[in-house]
Scaffold this active site. Sequence first.
Site, short mmCIF file in Angstrom:
data_model
loop_
_atom_site.label_atom_id
_atom_site.label_comp_id
_atom_site.label_asym_id
_atom_site.label_seq_id
_atom_site.Cartn_x
_atom_site.Cartn_y
_atom_site.Cartn_z
N ILE A 1 -2.60 5.59 -3.41
CA ILE A 1 -2.10 6.66 -4.26
C ILE A 1 -0.71 6.26 -4.74
O ILE A 1 0.12 5.85 -3.94
CB ILE A 1 -2.04 8.00 -3.52
N CYS A 2 -0.49 6.34 -6.04
CA CYS A 2 0.82 6.06 -6.63
C CYS A 2 1.29 4.65 -6.26
O CYS A 2 0.55 3.68 -6.42
CB CYS A 2 1.81 7.15 -6.20
N SER A 3 2.50 4.52 -5.73
CA SER A 3 3.05 3.19 -5.43
C SER A 3 2.43 2.55 -4.20
O SER A 3 2.79 1.43 -3.84
CB SER A 3 4.57 3.27 -5.28
N THR B 1 -1.32 2.42 -11.06
CA THR B 1 -0.29 3.05 -10.24
C THR B 1 0.44 4.03 -11.15
O THR B 1 0.05 4.20 -12.32
CB THR B 1 0.67 1.99 -9.65
#
Length: 321
Positions: free
Chosen positions: A104-106, A124
Amino acid sequence: MVAVLAFDGMAPFELGVVVEVFGLSRPELGDLPWYELRVCAEEPGRDLRAVGGFTLRAGYGLDVLAAADTVIVPGAAGAGAEVSPALVEALLRAHARGARLVSICSGAFVLAAAGLLEGRRATTHWRYARALAERYSGIEVDPGVLYVDNGDVLTSAGSAAGIDLCLYLVRADHGAAVANAVARRFVVPPHREGGQAQFIEAAVGEIAPGDDGVTRSMDWALRHLCTPLSVPVLARVACMSERSYLRHFARRNGVSPMRWVIAQRVAASLPLLESGEGTVDEVAAAVGFDTAATYRHHFTRQMRTTPTAYRKTFTRVPAHP
């Protein structure tokens, strides 16, 4: 078993999303076996600082993470943070066992450091996409989508896109009806297509002139999916010119009206396929596709499988061919 990684300096939202989706009991689903969730850290039992000034402790270590069926890595403490050899080893062990790896995300930077995104398409948060592409040239970074499914490795954009990806995993594991029930409890839309744009021009909470009409047209469209829908029809419902409607719709949703309609029709078809009732042609007609061929095309593009294959996977009763 689902394992989620906790670490020092993490933001709690994404961890909370994973706990909400996979960790809560689900009495509304009856006797359906639910996930076992384990929160893991490199040093279990040690206080981990979270953004906001509080601490948390993970009860499980990397050995449990390596043994999980699904491993989820939330946003890293920093896009450039070093990933320890012990964590890389645990991720590679999990992957070698056939586990599903999710970021998730970074968190994508952690999977990238382990070499799990090499030669793959990934995403990302749009703010970190350039840095990910520059640091790992072997990754095809797509900064414009909510999530990317490579089968054994999945990546998502910013924090809220983690909700979409978690619900996508539930749908893949248990079907649309169960994912919809989880989404209702979460009070979020049950399905957003992974290819939907992650950056939308209007800020959260900003209502541009005409947006009430767009909302009205979307509500109306969801009640009339089986009827012919077009931009002129939706613009009339919104009491807007076609040009203004297209502009306001894209500003609010990040996609065109007809792409949104197609995604809603495919989503509406999932429970019908799972029920095992009716042919694929009949399902296509029931959700508003002109032909079964058109339905199959859009279904395959959106779900990465065919309607027939999806039905065979999720139906529990004899199905029509």
